[in-house]
Design a protein around this motif. Structure first.
Motif, PDB file in Angstrom:
ATOM      1  N   HIS A 244       0.832  -1.204   0.000  1.00  0.00           N
ATOM      2  CA  HIS A 244       0.000   0.000   0.000  1.00  0.00           C
ATOM      3  C   HIS A 244       0.868   1.257   0.000  1.00  0.00           C
ATOM      4  O   HIS A 244       0.560   2.236  -0.690  1.00  0.00           O
ATOM      5  N   LYS A 245       1.933   1.223   0.760  1.00  0.00           N
ATOM      6  CA  LYS A 245       2.853   2.367   0.788  1.00  0.00           C
ATOM      7  C   LYS A 245       3.465   2.586  -0.590  1.00  0.00           C
ATOM      8  O   LYS A 245       3.525   3.722  -1.091  1.00  0.00           O
ATOM      9  N   ARG A 246       3.913   1.504  -1.209  1.00  0.00           N
ATOM     10  CA  ARG A 246       4.525   1.612  -2.535  1.00  0.00           C
ATOM     11  C   ARG A 246       3.501   2.136  -3.551  1.00  0.00           C
ATOM     12  O   ARG A 246       3.808   2.999  -4.370  1.00  0.00           O
ATOM     13  N   SER A 247       2.290   1.633  -3.474  1.00  0.00           N
ATOM     14  CA  SER A 247       1.246   2.065  -4.401  1.00  0.00           C
ATOM     15  C   SER A 247       0.960   3.553  -4.241  1.00  0.00           C
ATOM     16  O   SER A 247       0.822   4.290  -5.230  1.00  0.00           O
ATOM     17  N   PHE A 248       0.881   4.027  -2.997  1.00  0.00           N
ATOM     18  CA  PHE A 248       0.606   5.438  -2.733  1.00  0.00           C
ATOM     19  C   PHE A 248       1.704   6.340  -3.286  1.00  0.00           C
ATOM     20  O   PHE A 248       1.443   7.408  -3.834  1.00  0.00           O
ATOM     21  N   LEU A 249       2.935   5.899  -3.142  1.00  0.00           N
ATOM     22  CA  LEU A 249       4.076   6.730  -3.548  1.00  0.00           C
ATOM     23  C   LEU A 249       4.399   6.631  -5.032  1.00  0.00           C
ATOM     24  O   LEU A 249       4.874   7.604  -5.631  1.00  0.00           O
ATOM     25  N   GLU A 250       4.128   5.472  -5.640  1.00  0.00           N
ATOM     26  CA  GLU A 250       4.653   5.238  -6.988  1.00  0.00           C
ATOM     27  C   GLU A 250       3.605   5.074  -8.079  1.00  0.00           C
ATOM     28  O   GLU A 250       3.931   5.211  -9.260  1.00  0.00           O
ATOM     29  N   SER A 251       2.367   4.778  -7.726  1.00  0.00           N
ATOM     30  CA  SER A 251       1.375   4.520  -8.770  1.00  0.00           C
ATOM     31  C   SER A 251       1.055   5.793  -9.555  1.00  0.00           C
ATOM     32  O   SER A 251       0.922   6.871  -8.965  1.00  0.00           O
ATOM     33  N   PRO A 252       0.919   5.683 -10.872  1.00  0.00           N
ATOM     34  CA  PRO A 252       0.556   6.858 -11.676  1.00  0.00           C
ATOM     35  C   PRO A 252      -0.851   7.337 -11.328  1.00  0.00           C
ATOM     36  O   PRO A 252      -1.733   6.554 -10.969  1.00  0.00           O
ATOM     37  N   ARG A 253      -1.038   8.641 -11.452  1.00  0.00           N
ATOM     38  CA  ARG A 253      -2.320   9.253 -11.118  1.00  0.00           C
ATOM     39  C   ARG A 253      -2.926   9.952 -12.326  1.00  0.00           C
ATOM     40  O   ARG A 253      -2.243  10.255 -13.304  1.00  0.00           O
ATOM     41  N   ILE A 254      -4.214  10.246 -12.221  1.00  0.00           N
ATOM     42  CA  ILE A 254      -4.900  11.119 -13.165  1.00  0.00           C
ATOM     43  C   ILE A 254      -4.791  12.535 -12.619  1.00  0.00           C
ATOM     44  O   ILE A 254      -5.182  12.794 -11.477  1.00  0.00           O
ATOM     45  N   ALA A 255      -4.252  13.447 -13.416  1.00  0.00           N
ATOM     46  CA  ALA A 255      -4.144  14.848 -13.004  1.00  0.00           C
ATOM     47  C   ALA A 255      -5.380  15.591 -13.496  1.00  0.00           C
ATOM     48  O   ALA A 255      -5.616  15.698 -14.701  1.00  0.00           O
ATOM     49  N   TYR A 256      -6.174  16.076 -12.562  1.00  0.00           N
ATOM     50  CA  TYR A 256      -7.442  16.745 -12.873  1.00  0.00           C
ATOM     51  C   TYR A 256      -7.235  18.251 -12.725  1.00  0.00           C
ATOM     52  O   TYR A 256      -7.011  18.754 -11.621  1.00  0.00           O
ATOM     53  N   PHE A 257      -7.285  18.968 -13.849  1.00  0.00           N
ATOM     54  CA  PHE A 257      -7.017  20.411 -13.871  1.00  0.00           C
ATOM     55  C   PHE A 257      -8.336  21.184 -13.971  1.00  0.00           C
ATOM     56  O   PHE A 257      -9.156  20.913 -14.857  1.00  0.00           O
ATOM     57  N   SER A 258      -8.501  22.160 -13.093  1.00  0.00           N
ATOM     58  CA  SER A 258      -9.693  23.013 -13.142  1.00  0.00           C
ATOM     59  C   SER A 258      -9.316  24.404 -12.646  1.00  0.00           C
ATOM     60  O   SER A 258      -8.618  24.535 -11.634  1.00  0.00           O
ATOM     61  N   MET A 259      -9.791  25.432 -13.345  1.00  0.00           N
ATOM     62  CA  MET A 259      -9.507  26.808 -12.919  1.00  0.00           C
ATOM     63  C   MET A 259     -10.071  27.081 -11.530  1.00  0.00           C
ATOM     64  O   MET A 259      -9.525  27.884 -10.774  1.00  0.00           O
ATOM     65  N   GLU A 260     -11.160  26.416 -11.175  1.00  0.00           N
ATOM     66  CA  GLU A 260     -11.794  26.623  -9.878  1.00  0.00           C
ATOM     67  C   GLU A 260     -12.157  25.281  -9.269  1.00  0.00           C
ATOM     68  O   GLU A 260     -12.380  24.300  -9.985  1.00  0.00           O
ATOM     69  N   ALA A 261     -12.212  25.258  -7.936  1.00  0.00           N
ATOM     70  CA  ALA A 261     -12.572  24.025  -7.228  1.00  0.00           C
ATOM     71  C   ALA A 261     -13.271  24.403  -5.932  1.00  0.00           C
ATOM     72  O   ALA A 261     -12.703  25.093  -5.088  1.00  0.00           O
ATOM     73  N   GLY A 262     -14.519  23.951  -5.781  1.00  0.00           N
ATOM     74  CA  GLY A 262     -15.296  24.260  -4.590  1.00  0.00           C
ATOM     75  C   GLY A 262     -15.248  23.130  -3.588  1.00  0.00           C
ATOM     76  O   GLY A 262     -15.949  22.123  -3.738  1.00  0.00           O
ATOM     77  N   LEU A 263     -14.425  23.284  -2.569  1.00  0.00           N
ATOM     78  CA  LEU A 263     -14.274  22.244  -1.552  1.00  0.00           C
ATOM     79  C   LEU A 263     -14.868  22.651  -0.207  1.00  0.00           C
ATOM     80  O   LEU A 263     -15.418  21.830   0.504  1.00  0.00           O
ATOM     81  N   ARG A 264     -14.750  23.938   0.129  1.00  0.00           N
ATOM     82  CA  ARG A 264     -15.320  24.447   1.381  1.00  0.00           C
ATOM     83  C   ARG A 264     -15.787  25.872   1.140  1.00  0.00           C
ATOM     84  O   ARG A 264     -15.155  26.612   0.385  1.00  0.00           O
ATOM     85  N   SER A 265     -16.850  26.274   1.823  1.00  0.00           N
ATOM     86  CA  SER A 265     -17.322  27.652   1.700  1.00  0.00           C
ATOM     87  C   SER A 265     -16.275  28.646   2.182  1.00  0.00           C
ATOM     88  O   SER A 265     -16.176  29.763   1.663  1.00  0.00           O
ATOM     89  N   GLU A 266     -15.479  28.238   3.166  1.00  0.00           N
ATOM     90  CA  GLU A 266     -14.473  29.155   3.717  1.00  0.00           C
ATOM     91  C   GLU A 266     -13.273  29.321   2.791  1.00  0.00           C
ATOM     92  O   GLU A 266     -12.409  30.161   3.045  1.00  0.00           O
ATOM     93  N   MET A 267     -13.206  28.511   1.742  1.00  0.00           N
ATOM     94  CA  MET A 267     -12.140  28.619   0.740  1.00  0.00           C
ATOM     95  C   MET A 267     -12.783  29.091  -0.565  1.00  0.00           C
ATOM     96  O   MET A 267     -13.262  28.274  -1.350  1.00  0.00           O
ATOM     97  N   PRO A 268     -12.837  30.407  -0.832  1.00  0.00           N
ATOM     98  CA  PRO A 268     -13.594  30.938  -1.982  1.00  0.00           C
ATOM     99  C   PRO A 268     -12.840  30.778  -3.302  1.00  0.00           C
ATOM    100  O   PRO A 268     -12.574  31.743  -4.025  1.00  0.00           O
ATOM    101  N   THR A 269     -12.524  29.535  -3.636  1.00  0.00           N
ATOM    102  CA  THR A 269     -11.747  29.230  -4.838  1.00  0.00           C
ATOM    103  C   THR A 269     -12.646  28.706  -5.953  1.00  0.00           C
ATOM    104  O   THR A 269     -12.220  27.914  -6.777  1.00  0.00           O
ATOM    105  N   TYR A 270     -13.899  29.161  -5.976  1.00  0.00           N
ATOM    106  CA  TYR A 270     -14.864  28.733  -6.979  1.00  0.00           C
ATOM    107  C   TYR A 270     -15.851  29.874  -7.192  1.00  0.00           C
ATOM    108  O   TYR A 270     -16.011  30.756  -6.337  1.00  0.00           O
TER     109      TYR A 270
END
Length: 599
Positions: free
Chosen positions: A44-70
């Motif tokens: 699991h450690k090796r997978s977390f550190l080494e497995s390829p990921r999908i890079a998701y690009f977005s100009m804005e991202a709404g994760l929390r109301s207190e973070m006005p990045t959307y």
């Protein structure tokens, strides 16, 4: 990451399998990107550190109301994508801009004029700064970029790191420090600078942080300059670049695409990315960000079936698929319905398709959960505005970005007719939404609504709530009885607020555009307004039919059912969940991306 304390031991969640790990006894640990991660085993450690990921690009991202990045639907969708990605343990990493001064803080005067202020926030309250920096050359300057990281961890254990790019560094000039200040701020050159930081800077930052990337997913064209960086890294091999790229288009109108003059491109990007190389993919007259993404992506999709068909006409010769958007089921379901679903439909949060079984829940329990959510909304309105609304009155909600094509004032097209309808059964109205600072037409819509509300006072109570954000959206979609949507077809590529309402048993009443074409079962889970978008009639005639349909259905279907057929109304609420929320969710959406685009 979530931490628990059990028997005085600190417990963290293995981000690969979701199992709890005692941090004092853990044998497998990784210190990376400013945090400690714990694992059940070495694999699991090796997978977390080494497995390829999908890079998701977005100009804005709404994760929390207190973070006005959307600002609106695009950023909220990005937030739900991240949440479902974590729930389903998809190996994602998200990249966006920090937007230190937010989108805008809204103040509406007594006469309905919108005033805007910066919404400054402190990133250190929620994010970890990372020491790594990268450079991009903008207008001859070496602009240094750093990133902040937000680890979104699901209760299932899955974890999606979100990188927020920031140019506010002392090494940069004053102007360059401001590039990541305002979301969608400034002029066209400012926007181009932002897109350079997001696209080119984002690819470089992922490399600097040792992320191994399998695919790059562009959420709208704002991040399409990443394709130029990938072209350069792949020896200008377009086919190799296409194999790496996925593009989701959200815009149904060519006039709305990001376009930049090649004079500005030459001045800002310089010789590193010569315009003659860009023109092969982005258009001859201007750099068209949408065409750049289209021409350099192997997988391209619209965000509903209708939008896919419309986009195929807009982009003849391109192969576009359709993946209908969805909303994160647990995020947008209020606490009262979550408790109900937990009792009757265990496992629904991670398998929302199980909500088809909500028919086992009684009408009375659904109604009681709704009344609690409605009371919470009306209490909030009273606290914020002083208006006391009646919990027994049919309440319509309309909340989304304030721009002309949303036609937020359609309900007020004939005030005398609206008053007449109100005499057959009382109505009350709740509005919210921000207009972009440069969208004068959107601001006029807000002012129009204020004027109509004033004219109706004493007969139909109505409020316009300021500073529409994630938390207010959640209150509204769960607290109103009917969710109204009146866009001009085919401008609503998808829309998602009605999906959120359905999670809470609210009933949709909408123009047939975007997702509602797929979702509407007339008289079962909601009602349609007007004809299908493909019906060949003029805009004026379409509007006339829509207004007539809007008023007639309110008077002869909606009001009588709400006030005189309570069992029928509750059955529609239950159908809104079992026939809408079960499908229009971001878990189903992400499973489609996995099987069609990511693998």
């Amino acid at each position: 990451m979530d931490e628990l304390i059990i028997n005085q031991h600190m417990i963290q969640i293995d981000p690969i399998c979701g199992m709890p790990v005692d941090t004092e006894k853990a044998q497998f640990k990784a210190e990376i990107r400013g945090s400690s991660y714990y694992f059940c085993n070495e694999e699991h450690k090796r997978s977390f550190l080494e497995s390829p990921r999908i890079a998701y690009f977005s100009m804005e991202a709404g994760l929390r109301s207190e973070m006005p990045t959307y600002s609106g639907g695009l950023g909220v969708l990005a937030g739900d994508t991240i949440r479902s990605g974590a729930d389903l343990k998809i190996p994602l990493v998200a990249v966006t801009l920090l937007s230190r001064k937010g989108y805008l803080k809204q103040k509406i005067t007594d006469s309905g004029d919108q005033l805007e202020y910066p919404e400054d926030w402190d990133p250190s309250r929620f994010l970890r700064p990372l020491p790594e920096t990268v450079n991009v050359r903008i207008e001859g300057n070496e602009v240094k970029i750093k990133s902040w990281i937000y680890d979104y961890q699901s209760p299932t254990g899955g974890l999606v790191p979100v990188l927020f790019l920031d140019t506010n560094l002392p090494e940069n000039s004053r102007d360059d420090r401001e590039i990541t200040s305002f979301l969608y701020g400034g002029d066209n050159r400012y926007r181009l600078k932002q897109e350079i930081v997001l696209g080119i800077g984002g690819v470089r930052m992922l490399e600097a942080l040792n992320f191994k990337i399998r695919k790059y997913h562009m959420n709208e064209g704002h991040s399409s300059l990443l394709t130029l960086e990938l072209l350069k890294r792949n020896g200008m091999d377009a086919d190799r670049t296409r194999d790496l790229c996925i593009f989701t288009t959200h815009t149904p109108v060519a006039a709305a695409f990001d376009k930049f003059s090649y004079a500005d491109v030459q001045k800002l990007l310089g010789e590193e990315f010569p315009p003659e190389n860009i023109k092969k993919y982005a258009g001859v007259d201007n750099l068209n960000a949408t065409y750049l993404a289209l021409n350099l992506s192997k997988y391209v999709n619209g965000v509903t079936n209708a939008h896919m068909e419309y986009s195929r006409k807009l982009f003849p010769g391109y192969h576009l698929r359709g993946i209908t958007n969805g909303v994160h089921p647990c995020r947008w379901t209020c606490e009262f319905f979550r408790e109900l679903f937990d009792r009757y439909v265990p496992g629904w949060a991670n398998e929302p398709e199980l909500l088809v079984r909500v028919d086992e829940v009684s009408h009375e329990e659904i109604w009681n959960a709704h009344l609690k959510a409605k009371k919470a909304l009306l209490d909030h309105i009273a606290e914020k505005t002083g208006f006391i609304m009646d919990i027994n009155v049919l309440t319509l909600g309309f909340a989304r970005r304030a721009t002309a094509y949303k036609r937020a004032a359609m309900l007020f097209s004939d005030l005398e007719r609206l008053k007449e309808i109100n005499r057959t059964g009382k109505l009350q109205l709740v509005f919210a939404g921000k207009a972009h600072p440069k969208d004068d037409a959107g601001k006029r819509v807000i002012k129009e609504i204020y004027n109509y509300m004033t004219g109706l006072r004493g007969e139909i109570e109505a409020v316009y709530l300021e500073n529409y954000d994630l938390d207010l959206a959640a209150r509204m979609v769960s607290g109103v009885d009917v969710w109204l949507n009146t866009p001009l077809p085919p401008m609503e590529a998808s829309g998602t607020s009605g999906m959120k309402a359905a999670c809470n048993g609210a009933i949709n009443f909408s123009i047939l555009d975007g997702w509602w074409i797929e979702g509407c079962i007339e008289g079962v889970n909601g009602w349609a307004i007007g004809p299908y978008p493909m019906v060949p009639i003029g805009e004026n005639e379409r509007r006339r039919i829509e207004i007539k349909d809007l008023y007639n259905k309110m008077e002869y279907l909606i009001i009588p059912k709400f006030y005189h057929d309570r069992d029928g109304w509750r059955e529609m609420m239950r159908s809104s969940i079992s026939k809408t929320a079960y499908y229009f969710n971001s878990h189903r959406m992400m499973r489609r991306y996995i099987t069609e685009a990511y693998l």
